[in-house]
Design an enzyme around this catalytic site. Sequence first.
Site, mmCIF file in Angstrom:
data_model
loop_
_atom_site.group_PDB
_atom_site.id
_atom_site.type_symbol
_atom_site.label_atom_id
_atom_site.label_comp_id
_atom_site.label_asym_id
_atom_site.label_seq_id
_atom_site.Cartn_x
_atom_site.Cartn_y
_atom_site.Cartn_z
ATOM 1 N N GLY A 1 -21.939 20.404 37.995
ATOM 2 C CA GLY A 1 -21.494 19.249 36.650
ATOM 3 C C GLY A 1 -19.981 19.111 36.448
ATOM 4 O O GLY A 1 -19.526 18.469 35.738
ATOM 5 N N HIS A 2 -19.250 19.823 37.267
ATOM 6 C CA HIS A 2 -17.498 19.579 37.240
ATOM 7 C C HIS A 2 -17.069 19.672 38.441
ATOM 8 O O HIS A 2 -16.466 20.391 38.897
ATOM 9 C CB HIS A 2 -17.209 20.707 36.294
ATOM 10 C CG HIS A 2 -15.971 20.602 35.885
ATOM 11 N ND1 HIS A 2 -14.641 20.991 36.359
ATOM 12 C CD2 HIS A 2 -15.574 19.953 34.359
ATOM 13 C CE1 HIS A 2 -13.699 20.807 35.549
ATOM 14 N NE2 HIS A 2 -14.063 20.041 34.601
ATOM 15 N N PHE A 3 -17.139 18.643 39.374
ATOM 16 C CA PHE A 3 -17.782 17.349 39.228
ATOM 17 C C PHE A 3 -18.720 17.326 40.423
ATOM 18 O O PHE A 3 -18.173 17.791 41.313
ATOM 19 C CB PHE A 3 -16.863 16.321 39.151
ATOM 20 C CG PHE A 3 -15.930 16.116 37.932
ATOM 21 C CD1 PHE A 3 -16.329 15.849 36.744
ATOM 22 C CD2 PHE A 3 -14.506 16.766 38.039
ATOM 23 C CE1 PHE A 3 -15.216 15.893 35.781
ATOM 24 C CE2 PHE A 3 -13.826 17.071 37.063
ATOM 25 C CZ PHE A 3 -14.246 16.437 35.703
ATOM 26 N N VAL B 1 -14.402 20.681 40.956
ATOM 27 C CA VAL B 1 -12.941 21.244 40.538
ATOM 28 C C VAL B 1 -13.195 22.218 39.570
ATOM 29 O O VAL B 1 -13.827 22.315 38.729
ATOM 30 C CB VAL B 1 -12.101 20.030 39.811
ATOM 31 C CG1 VAL B 1 -10.859 20.727 39.416
ATOM 32 C CG2 VAL B 1 -11.571 18.998 40.883
#
Length: 156
Positions: free
Chosen positions: A56-58, A63
């Site tokens: 989810g990041h990303f 990251v």
Amino acid sequence: MTNNATTTTSMDIHEILEHLPHRYPFVLVDRVLSLELGKEITAIKNVSVNEPYFPGHFPYHPVMPGVLIVEAMAQAAAILSFKTMDTKPTDDSVYYFAGIDSARFKKPVSPGDQIVLNVKIDRILKGIWKYSGVATVDGTIVAEAQMMCILKAIEK
């Protein structure tokens, strides 16, 4: 392993888990390289693409969240504090963040990076521990922060 009463040359994950109340998936320290009681700790966090936050990041450019880099520094600080106090975490207390100041994020951290966490005790006053932390990857600063933590009894 210890060289003398105040310096530890390293701690593996088993000893880290004895001195850190966190558990998977929130353990952010993989090894302690050195520790000087009452002064400083140098530890590492190996960043893997399998970390639970990367989807989810990303999704197309993973990251590590900056707040988790600061959390990794705080976990290293907790290990230093518990070792300095010559105690271990218990079910009766929690080591809380009390403040974060001057946090700066200089460069993204990606899967495959190894973060070196260096945390120094600035002072201890009335049970509040103040630290300076710097996180580097390949010798380049990726994050830094001033942190405050406190050990509090859990009210049951």
